[in-house]
Scaffold this active site. Structure first.
Site, PDB file in Angstrom:
ATOM      1  N   LYS A 111       1.363  -0.898   0.279  1.00 24.38           N
ATOM      2  CA  LYS A 111       0.032  -0.374   0.140  1.00 24.38           C
ATOM      3  C   LYS A 111       0.900   1.181  -0.385  1.00 24.38           C
ATOM      4  CE  LYS A 111      -4.244  -2.424   2.393  1.00 24.38           C
ATOM      5  NZ  LYS A 111      -4.667  -2.522   3.677  1.00 24.38           N
ATOM      6  N   TYR A 113     -12.389  -2.571  -4.231  1.00 17.02           N
ATOM      7  CA  TYR A 113     -12.264  -2.892  -2.208  1.00 17.02           C
ATOM      8  C   TYR A 113     -14.115  -2.604  -2.468  1.00 17.02           C
ATOM      9  CZ  TYR A 113      -8.116  -2.699  -0.085  1.00 17.02           C
ATOM     10  OH  TYR A 113      -7.012  -2.907   0.882  1.00 17.02           O
ATOM     11  N   ASN A 168      -1.687  -0.525   7.354  1.00 16.90           N
ATOM     12  CA  ASN A 168      -1.112  -1.831   7.926  1.00 16.90           C
ATOM     13  C   ASN A 168      -0.317  -2.203   6.471  1.00 16.90           C
ATOM     14  OD1 ASN A 168      -3.187  -1.806   5.899  1.00 16.90           O
ATOM     15  ND2 ASN A 168      -4.941  -3.473   7.875  1.00 16.90           N
ATOM     16  N   HIS A 188      -1.592  -5.298   1.554  1.00 13.70           N
ATOM     17  CA  HIS A 188      -2.804  -6.878   1.358  1.00 13.70           C
ATOM     18  C   HIS A 188      -2.854  -7.395   0.879  1.00 13.70           C
ATOM     19  CE1 HIS A 188      -6.575  -7.658  -0.723  1.00 13.70           C
ATOM     20  NE2 HIS A 188      -5.701  -7.752  -2.026  1.00 13.70           N
ATOM     21  N   GLU A 216      -9.041 -10.735  -8.297  1.00 13.19           N
ATOM     22  CA  GLU A 216      -7.609  -9.296  -7.797  1.00 13.19           C
ATOM     23  C   GLU A 216      -6.838  -9.609  -8.817  1.00 13.19           C
ATOM     24  OE1 GLU A 216      -6.825  -9.440  -3.721  1.00 13.19           O
ATOM     25  OE2 GLU A 216      -9.118  -9.011  -3.240  1.00 13.19           O
TER      26      GLU A 216
HETATM   27  N1  LIG Z   1     -11.632  -0.454  11.387  1.00  7.79           N
HETATM   28  C1  LIG Z   1     -10.669   0.244  10.328  1.00  7.79           C
HETATM   29  N2  LIG Z   1     -10.974   1.350   9.717  1.00  7.79           N
HETATM   30  C2  LIG Z   1      -9.945   1.871   8.973  1.00  7.79           C
HETATM   31  N3  LIG Z   1      -9.452   0.942   8.186  1.00  7.79           N
HETATM   32  C3  LIG Z   1      -9.300  -0.031   8.193  1.00  7.79           C
HETATM   33  C4  LIG Z   1     -10.110  -1.003   9.425  1.00  7.79           C
HETATM   34  N4  LIG Z   1     -10.674  -2.813   9.054  1.00  7.79           N
HETATM   35  C5  LIG Z   1      -9.969  -2.396   8.238  1.00  7.79           C
HETATM   36  N5  LIG Z   1      -9.326  -1.670   7.156  1.00  7.79           N
HETATM   37  C6  LIG Z   1      -8.486  -1.820   5.917  1.00  7.79           C
HETATM   38  O1  LIG Z   1      -9.824  -1.846   4.818  1.00  7.79           O
HETATM   39  C7  LIG Z   1      -8.718  -3.008   4.983  1.00  7.79           C
HETATM   40  C8  LIG Z   1      -9.351  -4.419   4.283  1.00  7.79           C
HETATM   41  O2  LIG Z   1     -10.122  -4.390   5.353  1.00  7.79           O
HETATM   42  P1  LIG Z   1     -10.212  -6.365   5.291  1.00  7.79           P
HETATM   43  O3  LIG Z   1     -11.720  -6.356   6.998  1.00  7.79           O
HETATM   44  O4  LIG Z   1     -10.871  -6.559   4.448  1.00  7.79           O
HETATM   45  O5  LIG Z   1      -8.886  -6.854   5.746  1.00  7.79           O
HETATM   46  P2  LIG Z   1      -7.713  -7.759   5.501  1.00  7.79           P
HETATM   47  O6  LIG Z   1      -8.338  -8.535   4.989  1.00  7.79           O
HETATM   48  O7  LIG Z   1      -7.138  -8.457   5.858  1.00  7.79           O
HETATM   49  O8  LIG Z   1      -7.105  -6.717   4.962  1.00  7.79           O
HETATM   50  P3  LIG Z   1      -6.557  -6.084   3.520  1.00  7.79           P
HETATM   51  O9  LIG Z   1      -7.970  -6.784   2.399  1.00  7.79           O
HETATM   52  O10 LIG Z   1      -6.085  -5.480   3.153  1.00  7.79           O
HETATM   53  O11 LIG Z   1      -5.563  -7.213   2.501  1.00  7.79           O
HETATM   54  C9  LIG Z   1      -7.867  -4.002   5.717  1.00  7.79           C
HETATM   55  O12 LIG Z   1      -6.365  -3.645   5.408  1.00  7.79           O
HETATM   56  C10 LIG Z   1      -7.740  -1.503   6.504  1.00  7.79           C
HETATM   57  O13 LIG Z   1      -6.357  -1.481   5.369  1.00  7.79           O
END
Ligand SMILES: Nc1ncnc2c1ncn2[C@@H]1O[C@H](COP(=O)(O)OP(=O)(O)OP(=O)(O)O)[C@@H](O)[C@H]1O
Length: 148
Positions: free
Chosen positions: A9, A49, A112, A115, A126
């Site tokens: 990211k 997303y 974080n 992804h 994707e």
């Molecule tokens: N509570 C939150 N507040 C802010 N951003 C969030 C929150 N929860 C998730 N995100 C963001 O949305 C992304 C996608 O969320 P998801 O629940 O799909 O988690 P993930 O699958 O672990 O992450 P990713 O899809 O990025 O690998 C997270 O990686 C984070 O960047």
């Protein structure tokens, strides 16, 4: 062989973590099958997303993803979807184990760093979205040293 979509990211790119992250996947034994640095448009980030479009953090998430270049990658190997998620660590870095990418390099869930696809089905979706041209087709000569 199984493939996954991994994206570093904008915070990961800005913080100079590209080499470190690629190195972790390479050292594990996975094979790089696609790689590009690009800045995506809002509509593209919303598509990536789309499953999260109802979440309260969705607008902030989209702004974060379009805030700078990202590194989009295809990694290949046995079990790479599940193992890739383990290498990345839990979504919220406060719960990510040390030794994982998020555990070692991130603090806030909204920054974080990386992804990774959460299933083979979403990986295929994707990869199709980010690499419409398909993966780069090559075979690593390390294969017999990594697989029985
Ligand atoms: N509570 C939150 N507040 C802010 N951003 C969030 C929150 N929860 C998730 N995100 C963001 O949305 C992304 C996608 O969320 P998801 O629940 O799909 O988690 P993930 O699958 O672990 O992450 P990713 O899809 O990025 O690998 C997270 O990686 C984070 O960047």
């Amino acid at each position: 062989m199984e493939q996954t979509f991994i994206m570093i990211k904008p915070d990961g790119v800005q913080r100079g973590l590209v080499g470190e992250i690629i190195s972790r996947f390479e050292k594990k034994g996975f094979t790089l099958k696609g790689l590009k640095l690009l800045t995506v448009e809002q509509s593209f980030a919303e598509k990536h997303y789309e499953d999260l479009s109802k979440k309260p953090f969705f607008p902030g998430l989209v702004q974060y993803i379009i805030s700078g270049p990202v590194v989009a990658m295809i990694w290949e190997g046995k079990g790479v979807v599940v193992t890739g998620r383990k290498i990345i660590g839990a979504t919220n870095p406060s719960a990510s184990e040390p030794g994982t990418i998020r555990g070692d390099f991130a603090i806030d869930v909204g920054r974080n760093v990386i992804h990774g696809s959460d299933s083979v089905e979403s990986a295929n979706k994707e990869i199709g979205l980010w690499f419409p041209e398909g993966p780069t087709n090559w075979q690593s000569s390390l294969h017999p040293w990594i697989y029985e």
